[in-house]
Design a protein around this motif. Sequence first.
Motif, short mmCIF file in Angstrom:
data_model
loop_
_atom_site.label_atom_id
_atom_site.label_comp_id
_atom_site.label_asym_id
_atom_site.label_seq_id
_atom_site.Cartn_x
_atom_site.Cartn_y
_atom_site.Cartn_z
N TYR B 67 8.21 16.44 0.44
CA TYR B 67 7.44 14.83 1.03
C TYR B 67 6.76 14.75 -0.06
O TYR B 67 6.04 14.54 -0.23
CB TYR B 67 7.00 15.34 3.13
CG TYR B 67 8.03 15.16 3.64
CD1 TYR B 67 9.08 14.80 3.85
CD2 TYR B 67 7.21 16.57 4.78
CE1 TYR B 67 10.08 15.26 4.88
CE2 TYR B 67 8.30 16.73 6.12
CZ TYR B 67 9.75 16.08 6.02
OH TYR B 67 9.92 16.24 7.55
N THR B 68 6.76 13.35 0.68
CA THR B 68 5.65 12.30 -0.45
C THR B 68 4.54 12.00 1.05
O THR B 68 5.22 11.62 1.45
CB THR B 68 6.13 11.31 -1.55
OG1 THR B 68 7.09 9.60 -0.67
CG2 THR B 68 7.09 11.59 -2.36
N SER B 69 3.53 10.96 0.45
CA SER B 69 2.54 10.39 1.17
C SER B 69 3.91 8.89 1.73
O SER B 69 4.91 8.47 1.32
CB SER B 69 2.34 9.48 0.97
OG SER B 69 1.80 8.08 0.09
N ASN B 70 4.23 8.35 2.66
CA ASN B 70 5.00 7.67 3.63
C ASN B 70 5.08 6.56 2.46
O ASN B 70 6.54 5.63 2.52
CB ASN B 70 4.03 6.71 5.02
CG ASN B 70 4.34 8.19 5.81
OD1 ASN B 70 3.21 8.14 6.96
ND2 ASN B 70 5.75 8.70 6.01
N LEU B 71 4.60 5.92 2.06
CA LEU B 71 4.18 4.51 1.02
C LEU B 71 4.90 4.88 0.03
O LEU B 71 5.29 4.43 -1.02
CB LEU B 71 2.93 3.53 0.77
CG LEU B 71 2.52 3.28 1.85
CD1 LEU B 71 0.57 2.45 1.47
CD2 LEU B 71 2.89 1.76 2.25
N GLY B 72 4.68 6.69 0.07
CA GLY B 72 5.48 6.68 -2.08
C GLY B 72 4.28 7.82 -2.38
O GLY B 72 3.03 7.11 -2.35
N LEU B 73 5.30 7.97 -3.75
CA LEU B 73 3.13 8.56 -4.31
C LEU B 73 3.28 7.21 -5.37
O LEU B 73 2.95 6.41 -5.86
CB LEU B 73 4.63 9.60 -5.78
CG LEU B 73 5.54 10.52 -5.09
CD1 LEU B 73 6.04 10.54 -6.82
CD2 LEU B 73 4.37 11.41 -5.37
#
Lengths: 159, 391
Positions: B67-73
């Motif tokens: 996964y990445t952070s919810n907001l995105g990389l």
Amino acid sequence: MDELLKILKNNALESAENIAKMLNISVDEVRERIAAYEKEGIIRGYQAIVNEDVLKMQGVTAVIEVRVSPEREGGFNDIADRISMFPEVQSIYLVSGDFDLLLFVVGNDLREVAFFVSEKLATIDGVNGTATHFMLKTYKHHGVLMESQESYERLKVSP
Amino acid sequence: MNDSKSLPDRLASNLQAVPRSGIRDFFEVVSSMDDVISLGIGEPDFDAPWHIREASIFALERGATSYTSNLGLLKLRQAIAKYVGRVFGLRYAPETEILIAVGVSEALDLAIRAVCNPGDEIMYHEPCYVSYGPLIQFAHGVPVAVPTSVENEFRLTRAALEERVSPKTKALLLNYPNNPTGAALTPADAREIADFLIEHDLLLITDEIYGELSYERPHQSIAALPGMRERTIFLHGFSKAWAMTGYRVGYACAPQVLTDAMMKIHQYTMLCAPILSQEAALEALKEPEEDIASMKSAYLQRRNFLLNSFKEMGLSCFMPTGAFYAFPEITQTGLTAKEFALRLLEEEKVACVPGTAFGPSGEGFVRCSYATSLDAIKIAVERMARFLARL
Ligand SMILES: Cc1ncc(COP(=O)(O)O)c(C=O)c1O
């Protein structure tokens, strides 16, 4: 590079009518500009890109590295011009690195090319050494793949 | 058990109100035929540039499978902040104001759901991208289509907006350069729409996915105009200009309150956009101008070729200045858009999309995409000319 040249480099058979439609100019203007490029020597010719491996042709192609001592007056140009005169030399480039000139040479068989290298090329004044590589297979030539890879199919209609 | 309802009756009613997509119907017919030349494709015929594909392979090899952070990389959000700043003159903080989504498709859904209460009216111009009306309905909002017409080159005018605005209007959804018409806004149009939004205190969701593909002048983002930032959700992505449709990566930029709201939905419905796609998008922002330039010049040549061919065959079409679509008018044939598209397909095996797939005001038009090879376009126009001559 001019768009018209780019189109021709991509497909030299593109008709003047089609090019006119693509560039929003008149057919006459396309013809005039091509003629001008030819006259100025910017367009040097038109050739088909042939996959010779498929034709199972008899000949061989060798890539030859040549080390030369540049001449006092003409530098590399005079010697490159001389080598260019041989009809078996298809292409010749001045390059940086361990050697100076890179040649593409064709012949009917290995012996013929070997003869060219030892008797003609190596004996030219100023040629100090050569290394000959015989070409085995062409994968890509002038930006064109020799075997078309199956491309991924897109949806025929999408939003 | 005799009280049990049939399955269709159990479906959500706002879903039932959404009609089946016109494009899907058409797709089924086309798929059943061989040797069709398609001008019906809404995605680039190019593959994504090799360095981008290579970067995603490399990321996979390094083990980018999480996964990445919810907001995105964060590094991708930082690259996006720089890019939209440089290219569109927009200022967004990568830490709090940019959200990476699964395509502009998801970003549109997030934006609408973030602001729409049941019964809120959301205006959008028509013809428009197929998902706008349905997404508003899924959010229990009321879609309010504002027709645009060929007389105004399919630009949205303030007069048309004033006619449809109501006390219930919450936001405007905008897409220029436009799918399906190829229309773009002039800076003056953008200013006029911005003034309207500010005076009526409305929100703006602007889908600028074709922003790079503007042929006559650089694209003016309405989000960059004074007074717009605080009321705007700016949507963009990599599908079109970079030919990365299958990567499914886009983004939303908006003030933090709006981004936080979208984030609430995104974190529970999607969690995050696929990491490999985010890595690819990061690579896409390394040398964007070089990637885009060659595809863009090919589109421009095809557009000219197609429009000149329409002229020769007597098909009137306004000059599209953006995206990769032409929207010729077919009313003089006496056929409806659907009849025209079906007969052209059956008789000449050329697929184009009836304008009505993009809303009722698309009647009388068909969408012809030039995101297909010049060789295919050449055959298509020959067949179309033959078809028209026979009518
Ligand atoms: C106007 C518009 N918005 C959004 C999309 C969806 O794009 P994405 O691939 O980023 O989901 C498209 C795709 O055709 C489009 O034309």
